[in-house]
Design a protein around this motif. Structure first.
Motif, PDB file in Angstrom:
ATOM      1  N   HIS A 183      11.704  61.979  47.447  1.00  0.00           N
ATOM      2  CA  HIS A 183      11.462  62.375  46.062  1.00  0.00           C
ATOM      3  C   HIS A 183      11.002  63.819  45.951  1.00  0.00           C
ATOM      4  O   HIS A 183      10.250  64.177  45.051  1.00  0.00           O
TER       5      HIS A 183
ATOM      6  N   CYS B 210      16.717  60.794  38.911  1.00  0.00           N
ATOM      7  CA  CYS B 210      16.200  59.908  39.958  1.00  0.00           C
ATOM      8  C   CYS B 210      15.384  58.777  39.325  1.00  0.00           C
ATOM      9  O   CYS B 210      14.873  58.913  38.211  1.00  0.00           O
TER      10      CYS B 210
ATOM     11  N   CYS C 295      12.533  58.018  39.925  1.00  0.00           N
ATOM     12  CA  CYS C 295      11.144  58.435  39.732  1.00  0.00           C
ATOM     13  C   CYS C 295      10.977  59.264  38.464  1.00  0.00           C
ATOM     14  O   CYS C 295       9.857  59.596  38.086  1.00  0.00           O
TER      15      CYS C 295
ATOM     16  N   CYS D 116      16.139  64.882  42.981  1.00  0.00           N
ATOM     17  CA  CYS D 116      15.448  64.481  44.209  1.00  0.00           C
ATOM     18  C   CYS D 116      16.494  64.283  45.311  1.00  0.00           C
ATOM     19  O   CYS D 116      17.633  63.901  45.035  1.00  0.00           O
TER      20      CYS D 116
HETATM   21 ZN   LIG Z   1      12.773  60.976  42.750  1.00  0.00          ZN
END
Ligand SMILES: [Zn+2]
Length: 404
Positions: free
Chosen positions: A267, A278, A280, A285
């Protein structure tokens, strides 16, 4: 089969906590000051390590290889035989006159190791392994979407089943878990499994009644590559699957980092030009570029088009090259910072080997200093799908015996 440590005072199990490091000992580097109370455990590990690496040897051979005196070796060997950790395996065949030397070896047939690989999103896999990391029995349990306590229960049950499967005494259980794992075997965070501060080591130990060592799956994998793959001691293992993670060895020692998250490169954003969204929440990432589901999706889209075969192939290469370049950009800075000698990539060969890996290699070469970093080897792992399981065997050997 019964499981447990080595009963009796001074046995390995009782030394485990203070000696725990799971540092691979293939190139053991003794500290300058070895205190007398530590010297004996250190020398025991040195004898075991020598036998593990070289196979059966005579006492005189061990004395030569370790630099310890014949008297010390006789004493250490006697205590290791008493603990059932090593055995006399016969006489050396020799044409020379005189009494042939008695060979001794690690008691490889009397102990097995249980390993768990929790890195797959569909199944938990586990195996009974020999001390040499060969799989004897493999079991799988489908996750069926289990998270939280349900997933813990599945891991615990799998460990207990494998201990039952073992045909000789189980030396210990090694677990490779996704996420961030601290030195006490607590999984600080594994989002896919819904785990936060899960004492996985304690949970398994309570049921299985065998010493347990838990580590991040990529940290387990890097130990397998080091011990069984012949890698050098300055190594990074990049694991590409549903996520992207890495395990690092520097100077033969695992690197965990200040918050146990060393190697969590998945990440970290690659470049300043955005990129795929992503899970996240960030864009670009490394994981968003490189994770297996993402690559398969892009390739499937290219193949489903009505374009001519040559054009489909060109797009396929373009997709893989773009991912490989991003990997190379990520790796270049790490090679520069740590002066690594080797980077090993583990994951599906049909995606990673070839165009993708070549692009990563070219990118690292183009972005680092030839005179210092030009020698870095970047290759696919040859450890196969069992790499994490084999790594857990190394964890147990090094954590409990000081051997790898
Ligand atoms: Zn990520």
């Amino acid at each position: 089969m019964s499981a447990g440590g080595f009963g009796g005072g001074g046995g390995i199990a009782s030394e485990r906590v203070e000696s725990f490091s799971y540092t691979p000992a293939r190139r053991l580097r003794p500290n300058a000051k070895v205190l007398p109370e530590h010297a004996r455990g250190h020398n025991r590990a040195l004898v075991l390590q020598t036998l593990f690496a070289s196979g059966a040897m005579s006492r005189a051979d061990i004395a030569r290889a370790t630099g310890l005196t014949r008297v010390s070796i006789s004493d250490l060997v006697a205590s290791l035989i008493a603990d059932n950790l090593i055995v006399e395996v016969g006489l050396r065949e020799t044409s020379r006159p005189g009494k042939p030397a008695t060979l001794i070896d690690i008691n490889r047939d009397e102990f097995q190791i249980v390993g768990l690989d929790l890195s797959d999103t569909e199944v938990f896999r586990g195996a009974v392994l020999t001390l040499d990391g060969e799989v004897v029995t493999m079991l799988e349990v489908p996750l069926d979407g289990a998270t939280g306590v349900d997933a813990i229960a599945k891991a615990v049950a799998l460990a207990a089943d494998l201990v039952e499967e073992a045909t000789v005494e189980v030396l210990g259980i090694g677990v490779g878990s996704p996420g961030v794992v601290d030195m006490t075997g607590t999984v600080r965070s594994a989002p896919n499994l819904g785990w936060t501060d899960v004492d996985l080591q304690g949970a398994i130990e309570q049921v299985a009644q065998v010493p347990v060592i838990v580590a991040n799956d990529a940290n387990a994998a890097v130990l397998a590559e080091y011990s069984f793959g012949g890698a050098d001691g300055d190594l990074m293992l990049v694991s590409v699957g549903n996520g992207v993670g890495a395990g690092l060895l520097v100077g033969g020692h695992p690197l965990f980092g200040s918050r146990f998250a060393a190697g969590e490169i998945g990440h970290v954003v690659v470049g300043t030009d955005g990129g795929p969204l992503c899970a996240c929440g960030k864009r670009g990432c490394l994981e968003a570029w490189l994770a297996v589901p993402h690559l398969r999706e892009l390739l499937a889209a290219a193949e489903a088009s009505d374009l001519p075969a040559a054009e489909v192939e060109r797009r396929r290469e373009e997709i893989l090259r773009a991912a490989g370049e991003r990997l190379g950009v990520s790796l270049a800075a790490i090679v520069g910072a740590l002066n690594l000698s080797e980077i090993v990539v583990s994951g599906p060969e049909e995606l990673l080997a070839g165009v993708l890996l070549d692009a990563a290699i070219e990118t690292v070469r183009a972005r680092t200093m030839t005179e210092f970093h030009g020698g870095v080897q970047i290759r696919m792992s040859e450890q196969g799908a069992d790499i994490v399981l084999r790594g857990t065997a190394v964890m147990v050997l090094s954590g409990l015996l000081g051997v790898s």
